[in-house]
Design an enzyme around this catalytic site. Structure first.
Site, PDB file in Angstrom:
ATOM      1  CG  ASP A 259      48.465  65.958 -12.326  1.00  0.00           C
ATOM      2  OD1 ASP A 259      47.997  64.979 -11.887  1.00  0.00           O
ATOM      3  OD2 ASP A 259      47.674  66.714 -12.756  1.00  0.00           O
TER       4      ASP A 259
ATOM      5  CE1 TYR B 225      45.705  71.144  -5.456  1.00  0.00           C
ATOM      6  CE2 TYR B 225      43.366  71.249  -4.867  1.00  0.00           C
ATOM      7  CZ  TYR B 225      44.526  70.482  -4.982  1.00  0.00           C
ATOM      8  OH  TYR B 225      44.771  69.178  -5.179  1.00  0.00           O
TER       9      TYR B 225
END
Length: 262
Positions: free
Chosen positions: A54, A113
């Site tokens: 994002d 992540y």
């Protein structure tokens, strides 16, 4: 003749409107495709990414692939050519020529992540684009215990932001590690899983922070998972602290398979 290239890249996401191509917006995919268009004198080459980060989210190990027309360019020359055309907030760190059945997204075995959270009382101007911020008391041991409830295969509907297009919300979390970086006064969260839903890592971080701050019971995540309801965790950690750290295309190493010991 087409040659498929697999490339690993890092980027500072705070000046990008995400990875995915968007009209009239600065994106990572658009920047790379523009460079390839110049290299091929106007041909559109579609870049496929391992995932869509994002706006404001960073990558240390994003992986892409594309099919380059014409004469094959050696991998060492391709990475030099593309890096010479990149802005200073993107760099390619590896390039390989791969078989046509390799796909940056569909060949994935897992993703890693990392989330960095600053504990400084005031927002550090040099960290504001690269960490989340939480200047409140936290019990790390409670967070580590609670994180174990996220391991394994679950329906993670409660941890998926609205707007995601994927209907199947079942994912497997293999590994979670929460450490304190004393020098930087940061908490570092590492998550390895089969895949992650839209905003899933940031929502998991927010839930763990509520437990560490004693605003949520220690094992409440078991109930949250069972509820399959996004309203159970209304907070989402800031995107500035999130990094796509590594993409796995081979089996996940055993040292990262905490889920096997549940």
């Amino acid at each position: 003749m087409l040659t498929r290239y697999k490339m690993t890249m890092a980027y500072d996401g705070h000046l990008f409107h995400g990875f995915q191509l968007q009209p009239d917006q600065r994106t990572v995919q658009g920047t790379v495709e523009d460079a390839l268009k110049k290299m091929t004198k106007g041909k559109r080459i579609i870049v496929q990414g391992s995932g869509r980060t994002d706006a404001g989210v960073h990558a240390i190990g994003q992986v892409i692939h594309f099919d380059y027309p014409g004469k094959e360019i050696p991998a060492n020359r391709m990475i030099l050519a593309l890096n010479s055309m990149m802005p200073t907030d993107i760099v390619f760190t590896d390039c390989q020529i791969v078989d046509e059945d390799f796909h940056a997204r569909y060949s994935i075995k897992g993703k890693w992540y990392r989330y960095r959270l600053s504990l400084d009382y005031f927002v550090n101007p040099f960290k504001r684009f690269y960490t989340g911020h939480f200047p409140y008391q936290l019990d790390l041991e409670k967070m580590r215990i609670a994180a174990q409830d996220l391991l394994g295969k679950h329906d993670f509907t409660s941890f998926a932001a609205s707007g995601g297009q994927i209907k199947d919300k079942v994912r497997t979390i293999y590994y979670i590690n929460i450490t304190k970086d004393e020098k930087e006064n940061e908490i570092v969260f590492d998550f390895i899983g089969s895949g992650f839903l839209y905003n899933m890592v940031r929502i998991m971080v927010a839930a763990l922070l509520e437990i560490g701050n004693e605003r949520r019971p220690l094992h409440d995540l078991r109930r949250v998972i069972a509820a399959k309801d996004r309203q159970e965790v209304r907070q989402t950690a800031q995107g500035s602290g999130l990094y796509l750290y590594h993409v796995f295309y081979d089996e996940i190493p055993q040292k990262y398979r905490q889920d096997q010991y549940l």
